[in-house]
Design a protein around this motif. Structure first.
Motif, PDB file in Angstrom:
ATOM      1  N   GLN A  13      42.693  50.651  37.607  1.00  0.00           N
ATOM      2  CA  GLN A  13      41.731  51.556  38.221  1.00  0.00           C
ATOM      3  C   GLN A  13      42.359  52.085  39.503  1.00  0.00           C
ATOM      4  O   GLN A  13      43.262  51.462  40.076  1.00  0.00           O
ATOM      5  CB  GLN A  13      40.402  50.865  38.487  1.00  0.00           C
ATOM      6  CG  GLN A  13      40.451  49.665  39.425  1.00  0.00           C
ATOM      7  CD  GLN A  13      39.080  49.011  39.546  1.00  0.00           C
ATOM      8  OE1 GLN A  13      38.558  48.440  38.602  1.00  0.00           O
ATOM      9  NE2 GLN A  13      38.485  49.100  40.750  1.00  0.00           N
ATOM     10  N   SER A  46      36.804  52.153  42.768  1.00  0.00           N
ATOM     11  CA  SER A  46      36.689  53.051  41.618  1.00  0.00           C
ATOM     12  C   SER A  46      35.870  52.375  40.535  1.00  0.00           C
ATOM     13  O   SER A  46      35.878  51.145  40.410  1.00  0.00           O
ATOM     14  CB  SER A  46      38.069  53.410  41.075  1.00  0.00           C
ATOM     15  OG  SER A  46      38.855  54.042  42.058  1.00  0.00           O
ATOM     16  N   THR A  47      35.187  53.159  39.716  1.00  0.00           N
ATOM     17  CA  THR A  47      34.321  52.580  38.689  1.00  0.00           C
ATOM     18  C   THR A  47      34.810  52.846  37.270  1.00  0.00           C
ATOM     19  O   THR A  47      34.160  52.421  36.321  1.00  0.00           O
ATOM     20  CB  THR A  47      32.881  53.113  38.831  1.00  0.00           C
ATOM     21  OG1 THR A  47      32.899  54.539  38.744  1.00  0.00           O
ATOM     22  CG2 THR A  47      32.272  52.669  40.146  1.00  0.00           C
ATOM     23  N   GLU A  48      35.954  53.510  37.124  1.00  0.00           N
ATOM     24  CA  GLU A  48      36.506  53.753  35.798  1.00  0.00           C
ATOM     25  C   GLU A  48      37.807  52.996  35.632  1.00  0.00           C
ATOM     26  O   GLU A  48      38.685  53.028  36.506  1.00  0.00           O
ATOM     27  CB  GLU A  48      36.762  55.247  35.555  1.00  0.00           C
ATOM     28  CG  GLU A  48      37.295  55.508  34.139  1.00  0.00           C
ATOM     29  CD  GLU A  48      37.636  56.966  33.887  1.00  0.00           C
ATOM     30  OE1 GLU A  48      37.611  57.364  32.704  1.00  0.00           O
ATOM     31  OE2 GLU A  48      37.937  57.690  34.853  1.00  0.00           O
ATOM     32  N   CYS A  52      44.584  47.498  40.777  1.00  0.00           N
ATOM     33  CA  CYS A  52      44.330  48.753  41.475  1.00  0.00           C
ATOM     34  C   CYS A  52      45.641  49.489  41.709  1.00  0.00           C
ATOM     35  O   CYS A  52      46.607  48.905  42.202  1.00  0.00           O
ATOM     36  CB  CYS A  52      43.641  48.500  42.811  1.00  0.00           C
ATOM     37  SG  CYS A  52      42.061  47.628  42.681  1.00  0.00           S
ATOM     38  N   ILE A 105      37.931  44.166  44.623  1.00  0.00           N
ATOM     39  CA  ILE A 105      37.042  45.105  43.930  1.00  0.00           C
ATOM     40  C   ILE A 105      35.604  44.724  44.279  1.00  0.00           C
ATOM     41  O   ILE A 105      35.162  43.605  44.037  1.00  0.00           O
ATOM     42  CB  ILE A 105      37.268  45.052  42.409  1.00  0.00           C
ATOM     43  CG1 ILE A 105      38.680  45.560  42.064  1.00  0.00           C
ATOM     44  CG2 ILE A 105      36.211  45.862  41.669  1.00  0.00           C
ATOM     45  CD1 ILE A 105      39.072  45.346  40.608  1.00  0.00           C
ATOM     46  N   TRP A 126      27.898  48.789  41.042  1.00  0.00           N
ATOM     47  CA  TRP A 126      28.313  47.697  40.171  1.00  0.00           C
ATOM     48  C   TRP A 126      28.042  48.028  38.705  1.00  0.00           C
ATOM     49  O   TRP A 126      28.860  47.717  37.842  1.00  0.00           O
ATOM     50  CB  TRP A 126      27.569  46.412  40.545  1.00  0.00           C
ATOM     51  CG  TRP A 126      28.189  45.623  41.658  1.00  0.00           C
ATOM     52  CD1 TRP A 126      27.635  45.346  42.880  1.00  0.00           C
ATOM     53  CD2 TRP A 126      29.466  44.986  41.655  1.00  0.00           C
ATOM     54  NE1 TRP A 126      28.494  44.581  43.636  1.00  0.00           N
ATOM     55  CE2 TRP A 126      29.621  44.329  42.897  1.00  0.00           C
ATOM     56  CE3 TRP A 126      30.492  44.894  40.725  1.00  0.00           C
ATOM     57  CZ2 TRP A 126      30.768  43.607  43.241  1.00  0.00           C
ATOM     58  CZ3 TRP A 126      31.652  44.164  41.057  1.00  0.00           C
ATOM     59  CH2 TRP A 126      31.776  43.540  42.292  1.00  0.00           C
ATOM     60  N   TRP A 146      30.803  50.138  37.256  1.00  0.00           N
ATOM     61  CA  TRP A 146      32.066  49.403  37.111  1.00  0.00           C
ATOM     62  C   TRP A 146      31.985  48.416  35.955  1.00  0.00           C
ATOM     63  O   TRP A 146      32.898  48.355  35.119  1.00  0.00           O
ATOM     64  CB  TRP A 146      32.420  48.669  38.404  1.00  0.00           C
ATOM     65  CG  TRP A 146      33.760  47.984  38.294  1.00  0.00           C
ATOM     66  CD1 TRP A 146      34.986  48.528  38.553  1.00  0.00           C
ATOM     67  CD2 TRP A 146      33.993  46.632  37.877  1.00  0.00           C
ATOM     68  NE1 TRP A 146      35.978  47.608  38.316  1.00  0.00           N
ATOM     69  CE2 TRP A 146      35.395  46.429  37.901  1.00  0.00           C
ATOM     70  CE3 TRP A 146      33.176  45.570  37.491  1.00  0.00           C
ATOM     71  CZ2 TRP A 146      35.986  45.209  37.551  1.00  0.00           C
ATOM     72  CZ3 TRP A 146      33.759  44.362  37.138  1.00  0.00           C
ATOM     73  CH2 TRP A 146      35.156  44.184  37.171  1.00  0.00           C
ATOM     74  N   SER A 160      32.319  50.030  32.553  1.00  0.00           N
ATOM     75  CA  SER A 160      33.697  50.361  32.206  1.00  0.00           C
ATOM     76  C   SER A 160      34.501  49.101  31.903  1.00  0.00           C
ATOM     77  O   SER A 160      35.289  49.056  30.947  1.00  0.00           O
ATOM     78  CB  SER A 160      34.346  51.145  33.355  1.00  0.00           C
ATOM     79  OG  SER A 160      35.641  51.571  32.994  1.00  0.00           O
ATOM     80  N   TYR A 161      34.283  48.054  32.702  1.00  0.00           N
ATOM     81  CA  TYR A 161      34.993  46.791  32.475  1.00  0.00           C
ATOM     82  C   TYR A 161      34.590  46.184  31.136  1.00  0.00           C
ATOM     83  O   TYR A 161      35.429  45.638  30.413  1.00  0.00           O
ATOM     84  CB  TYR A 161      34.700  45.818  33.617  1.00  0.00           C
ATOM     85  CG  TYR A 161      35.544  44.570  33.563  1.00  0.00           C
ATOM     86  CD1 TYR A 161      36.887  44.609  33.919  1.00  0.00           C
ATOM     87  CD2 TYR A 161      35.000  43.349  33.150  1.00  0.00           C
ATOM     88  CE1 TYR A 161      37.669  43.464  33.873  1.00  0.00           C
ATOM     89  CE2 TYR A 161      35.770  42.213  33.102  1.00  0.00           C
ATOM     90  CZ  TYR A 161      37.107  42.264  33.464  1.00  0.00           C
ATOM     91  OH  TYR A 161      37.883  41.142  33.402  1.00  0.00           O
ATOM     92  N   THR A 172      33.526  39.813  42.440  1.00  0.00           N
ATOM     93  CA  THR A 172      32.638  39.954  41.278  1.00  0.00           C
ATOM     94  C   THR A 172      31.975  38.632  40.905  1.00  0.00           C
ATOM     95  O   THR A 172      30.987  38.632  40.158  1.00  0.00           O
ATOM     96  CB  THR A 172      33.401  40.466  40.045  1.00  0.00           C
ATOM     97  OG1 THR A 172      34.179  39.399  39.464  1.00  0.00           O
ATOM     98  CG2 THR A 172      34.293  41.634  40.367  1.00  0.00           C
TER      99      THR A 172
END
Length: 309
Positions: free
Chosen positions: A41, A46-48, A84, A93, A106, A109, A112-113, A141
């Motif tokens: 990412q 970033s969330t993607e 990253c 993150i 969140w 993210w 995408s995760y 996280t």
């Protein structure tokens, strides 16, 4: 032993990569390997996670690595990691706990995760991998218990093997959702003279959750000063095989006194291996051609012998 980390697309399905894995099996006596790779990412906020892009290895490369390991008689844990691109460590993150308009969230993210992990969870199911590691050292996280429990539930719909999460050093007692997993694992980068204290602390977690435990990462650079701070890969110092070897002896000795420590995925063994003649000047984590290689082989051989007796 962890194999392949930092390998980029196009570097795995090669004769040199095959030789690297074969050499790892022959010289260290490992019976498991964690096949590790990264998706990238852009930043820590970033969330993607565009796992389908360079530099992430392809599905075909991952399948090749698993099949190669299986052909060598190794059991496999697949370990997809997120990093990253700007160099920020993945442990940072992080997003606001409460959603704020116009700020990254969140939920975006984790969505995408989730896609990233579920995509690669299908491969170990298809290739009969014994274990899947669904995350690595993402300290910020860890507190998002609901999202992790939901992800684990989704993973179990596509993957039937053992599932673990690799928490970071010193974080074993900060994860509240170990009960949802099959195995507790962490990064064992503890100072050479601090093993007893840290193992005492981790043992309480193992007893609380009554789950198997092993170190998903553990090791030390062959560099002067590294045994006191083995997690610092940027520490400056001269190449020093003896210091790495001393760390490995202490780690194996101290962990060998605790029957609840089931093993290690030592860090690490690259897909593109340096020449054995260069081992004396290599100051990284890899133990190829170094004193710690023989120490590891002896420790693993002794463990296998004890298990048979």
């Amino acid at each position: 032993m962890t194999w392949g980390f930092m390998g980029v697309r196009g570097t795995w399905m090669t004769e040199s990569a095959s030789m690297s894995m074969r050499t790892m099996a022959e010289t260290t006596g490992v019976n498991w390997t964690a096949i590790a790779f990264s998706a990238w990412q852009a930043t820590a906020f970033s969330t993607e996670i565009p796992y389908w892009k360079d530099l992430t290895v392809t599905d075909e490369e991952v399948i090749w690595a698993i099949q190669n390991a299986k052909s060598l008689g190794l059991k496999v844990c697949l370990k997809p990691i997120v990093n990253c691109e700007d160099g920020t460590w993945r442990a940072h993150i992080n997003f606001f706990d409460k959603d704020v308009p116009c700020e990254p969230k969140w939920r975006d993210w984790f969505a995408s995760y989730r896609n990233y992990i579920l995509h690669f969870a299908q491969i170990p199911e298809q290739t009969d991998c014994e274990m899947l590691c669904i995350g690595c050292e993402m300290v910020q996280t860890d507190r998002r218990e609901t999202e992790w429990r939901d992800l684990i539930s989704e993973v179990r719909k596509v993957y039937s093997g053992l599932i673990t999460y690799n928490c970071d050093k010193y974080q074993e007692d900060n994860v509240a959702w170990w009960d949802a997993l099959d195995v507790i694992s962490s990064s064992g980068y503890y100072p050479i003279h601090d093993w007893d204290q840290q193992l005492d602390r981790i043992e309480k977690v193992v007893q609380q959750f009554n789950k198997p435990f092993f170190f998903m990462e553990a090791g030390c650079p062959s560099r002067t000063g590294s045994s006191a701070i083995p997690n610092d890969w940027t520490l400056e110092g001269e190449a020093n095989q003896a210091e790495q070897a001393d760390f490995y002896r202490m780690m194996f000795d101290k962990c060998g006194e605790r029957d609840w420590v089931r093993g290690f995925m030592l860090w690490d063994w690259p897909a593109q291996l340096y020449e054995r003649e260069q081992a004396a000047i290599d100051d990284g984590y890899c133990i190829y051609g170094k004193e710690a290689e023989a120490i590891t082989a002896q420790a693993y051989a002794a463990k296998r012998s004890a298990m048979k007796s």
